[in-house]
Design a protein around this motif. Structure first.
Motif, PDB file in Angstrom:
ATOM      1  N   ASP A 155       0.738  -1.397  -0.232  1.00 26.49           N
ATOM      2  CA  ASP A 155       0.306   0.430   0.418  1.00 26.49           C
ATOM      3  C   ASP A 155       0.266   1.525   0.397  1.00 26.49           C
ATOM      4  O   ASP A 155       0.763   2.385  -0.945  1.00 26.49           O
TER       5      ASP A 155
ATOM      6  N   SER B 174      -1.710  -0.098  -3.179  1.00 25.88           N
ATOM      7  CA  SER B 174      -2.896  -1.924  -3.149  1.00 25.88           C
ATOM      8  C   SER B 174      -2.801  -1.809  -4.467  1.00 25.88           C
ATOM      9  O   SER B 174      -4.427  -2.721  -4.992  1.00 25.88           O
ATOM     10  N   SER B 175      -2.766  -1.350  -5.285  1.00 31.10           N
ATOM     11  CA  SER B 175      -3.020  -1.179  -6.888  1.00 31.10           C
ATOM     12  C   SER B 175      -4.012  -1.193  -7.405  1.00 31.10           C
ATOM     13  O   SER B 175      -5.606  -1.595  -8.188  1.00 31.10           O
ATOM     14  N   SER B 176      -4.727   0.164  -6.260  1.00 29.08           N
ATOM     15  CA  SER B 176      -6.006   1.089  -6.167  1.00 29.08           C
ATOM     16  C   SER B 176      -6.599   2.359  -7.060  1.00 29.08           C
ATOM     17  O   SER B 176      -7.747   2.553  -6.637  1.00 29.08           O
ATOM     18  N   ILE B 177      -5.610   2.258  -7.613  1.00 25.98           N
ATOM     19  CA  ILE B 177      -6.285   4.061  -7.897  1.00 25.98           C
ATOM     20  C   ILE B 177      -6.500   3.902  -9.528  1.00 25.98           C
ATOM     21  O   ILE B 177      -6.889   3.188 -10.207  1.00 25.98           O
ATOM     22  N   PRO B 178      -8.422   4.691  -9.799  1.00 25.37           N
ATOM     23  CA  PRO B 178      -8.285   4.801 -11.087  1.00 25.37           C
ATOM     24  C   PRO B 178      -8.183   5.626 -11.825  1.00 25.37           C
ATOM     25  O   PRO B 178      -6.780   5.933 -12.265  1.00 25.37           O
TER      26      PRO B 178
ATOM     27  N   ARG C 208       2.139  -3.146 -16.229  1.00 26.78           N
ATOM     28  CA  ARG C 208       1.055  -3.509 -14.540  1.00 26.78           C
ATOM     29  C   ARG C 208       0.226  -4.975 -15.201  1.00 26.78           C
ATOM     30  O   ARG C 208       0.495  -5.575 -13.347  1.00 26.78           O
TER      31      ARG C 208
ATOM     32  N   GLU D 134       1.259  -7.670 -11.494  1.00 25.58           N
ATOM     33  CA  GLU D 134       0.375  -8.400 -10.758  1.00 25.58           C
ATOM     34  C   GLU D 134       0.311  -9.703 -10.738  1.00 25.58           C
ATOM     35  O   GLU D 134       0.545 -10.222  -9.934  1.00 25.58           O
TER      36      GLU D 134
ATOM     37  N   ARG E 112      -0.073   6.605  -2.244  1.00 23.87           N
ATOM     38  CA  ARG E 112      -1.097   7.433  -2.492  1.00 23.87           C
ATOM     39  C   ARG E 112      -1.102   8.985  -2.376  1.00 23.87           C
ATOM     40  O   ARG E 112      -2.029   9.413  -3.122  1.00 23.87           O
TER      41      ARG E 112
ATOM     42  N   THR F 123      -0.427   1.154 -10.714  1.00 24.32           N
ATOM     43  CA  THR F 123      -0.159   1.137  -9.413  1.00 24.32           C
ATOM     44  C   THR F 123      -1.762   1.320 -10.320  1.00 24.32           C
ATOM     45  O   THR F 123      -3.106   1.373  -8.933  1.00 24.32           O
TER      46      THR F 123
ATOM     47  N   ASP G  22      -6.179   0.244 -10.453  1.00 21.28           N
ATOM     48  CA  ASP G  22      -7.256  -0.714 -10.212  1.00 21.28           C
ATOM     49  C   ASP G  22      -6.659  -2.318 -10.843  1.00 21.28           C
ATOM     50  O   ASP G  22      -7.051  -3.131 -10.433  1.00 21.28           O
ATOM     51  N   CYS G  23      -6.859  -1.399 -12.052  1.00 18.77           N
ATOM     52  CA  CYS G  23      -7.857  -2.769 -13.395  1.00 18.77           C
ATOM     53  C   CYS G  23      -6.665  -2.696 -14.649  1.00 18.77           C
ATOM     54  O   CYS G  23      -6.715  -1.598 -15.392  1.00 18.77           O
TER      55      CYS G  23
END
Length: 466
Positions: free
Chosen positions: A30, A35-39, A94, A98, A176, A262, A264-265
């Protein structure tokens, strides 16, 4: 009012960064990857703010002030090269992040094909640390120069202020915090540059008036710079292509590439690129235009061409808006400095130290220490921002871009070959700069090509890693 406007925006950035601690999950992944959660929107804006740093506000404008219209090839080459790199590496990087579970750029490269190349990760960590410290120092220098011109403060003051702010919010929320503040800073950067471009153009009678006055400066509207390695159009094209390699060099920049890690997908990469290139093209074009206009307003900056933007702002704008311009400059420097500091921190805690450190307080202390080292480097070094950034940029690119590109296309180099290509590309770039040829051709071009050549030749002569 000038100081008030400046401090108002700086306080806003600090509060945004510190507030990110509320979303912290207290883990290493994180802290370094959110936590690879950034839009996608924040990924794109953060990456482009990190890429377009004090180098753009101070370095590019100073270069354009001296060079004139010929500097447009730097912009065109850089953006096209960057797009080429994005097509090849962003999505694959990316996916590899993962797949490997790594939190650093060097870690992903070393574990790309399964088994970890420990020697590569250690050496890449050292290269990252050395060149990114120089990079961070250059950003702090850029902020110091602007403050010195506008406020008359000592040259060390801006570097200290920038370092303290970066340390505070990176300590609070890691990457973040860096990404959130980057997004806010990118808005201030584009507003500041757009405002100055509008006021400056209007003040000289519009675009036609500006072109007429620029034409009165000898050689300023020439299409190609002087002193090229080949004469005429051929030399100009080679010059432009070499700066295309400067754009391609983004693939070798850990502090920029980690932004895309980072996301998110991985299926949202196109949206992140949209935000990235929309801002990039508009801002770079505006910066080049402001650099050319500065030659009209400032017929002689002495030996301080890199201070053209703050000097022009002081001449054209009321105090509060001058504070906005300075906030834009500082936003640019901090958006890169915080990214660079965090990449250096991950290089130390994840790539160089033998044990796998998971305690976040150690990561945070390391980040603060890195910031202190970058500040010391900034206070002791007297090189131009443009020169410092290009040296760090080309060094990292020549070391890492060939290997990353090769891996993205399915290459499986042996451990020794990977290390050799990395060190060889770096050596070629440094020797090119030492010989003074970087004024004719960007040194990252021979550096990247030599690294790729070693990897391609080895694939024919040596068995591939399985």
């Amino acid at each position: 009012m000038m100081v008030f406007g400046f401090l108002l925006f700086l306080s806003l950035f600090a509060l945004i960064g510190i507030s990110s601690v509320l979303h912290s999950r207290g883990t290493k992944k994180d802290y370094y990857l959110a936590s690879s959660s950034i839009p996608p929107s924040l990924v794109g804006l953060s990456a482009v703010a990190t890429n377009n740093s004090g180098y753009m506000f101070i370095g590019v404008i100073g270069y354009t002030y001296v060079t004139g219209l010929a500097s447009i090839w730097l912009m065109i080459g850089w953006i096209l090269g960057d797009m080429t790199a994005a097509t090849m590496v962003h999505r694959r990087l990316r996916a590899a992040t993962e797949r490997t579970g790594e939190v650093s750029y060097a870690g992903v490269l070393s574990a790309w094909n399964g088994s970890r190349n420990v020697a590569l990760q250690r050496i890449a960590g050292v290269v990252t640390l050395i060149f990114l410290l120089a990079y961070a120092g250059a950003q702090l220098v850029a902020g110091s120069k602007a403050l010195h011109v506008l406020f008359g403060w000592p040259e060390w003051a801006g570097a200290v202020i920038g370092a303290v702010l970066v340390a505070v919010y990176c300590f609070s929320g890691g990457i973040r915090a860096s990404i959130w503040t980057d997004a806010a800073q990118s808005v201030v950067m584009i507003l500041a540059m757009g405002l100055l471009l509008f006021v400056a153009t209007t003040s000289v009678g519009g675009v036609s008036g500006a072109i007429q006055q620029m034409g009165q400066v000898e050689g300023f509207l020439d299409w190609f710079p002087k002193g090229l390695i080949l004469p005429g159009l051929l030399g100009g094209l080679l010059f432009a292509v070499s700066w295309g390699f400067a754009g391609l060099s983004v693939a070798g920049q850990p502090h920029v590439m980690v932004r895309f890690m980072t996301l998110d997908c991985k299926t949202k990469m196109m949206r992140a690129k949209f935000w990235y290139y929309l801002w990039f093209i508009v801002f770079y074009a505006a910066a080049t235009a402001v650099g050319m206009l500065s030659r009209i307003y400032l017929s002689d900056t002495g030996t301080f061409a890199e201070l053209a933007l703050p000097m022009m702002a002081q001449e054209l704008l009321p105090p509060f808006l001058v504070g906005l311009i300075l906030a834009g400059v500082f936003a640019a420097t901090m958006s890169t400095a915080d990214s660079v500091v965090l990449s250096c921190s991950s290089a130390v805690t994840h790539d160089l130290l033998p044990q796998n450190i998971e305690k976040t307080w150690i990561l945070k202390v390391t980040t603060v220490l890195i910031t202190v080292f970058a500040l010391g480097w900034a206070l002791l070094n007297k090189q131009s921002v443009f020169s410092l950034v290009i040296m760090a940029w080309s060094g990292l690119a020549s070391a890492f871009a060939p290997l990353l590109i090769y891996l993205c296309f399915g290459g499986k180099p042996g451990h020794k070959t990977a290390v050799f290509s990395m060190l060889s590309g770096l050596a070629v770039a440094l020797l090119w700069r030492w010989a003074g040829w970087h004024n004719m051709i960007y040194e990252g071009m021979p550096g990247i090509l030599s690294g790729l050549l070693i990897l391609l030749v080895s694939s024919r002569l040596l068995p591939q890693k399985t």
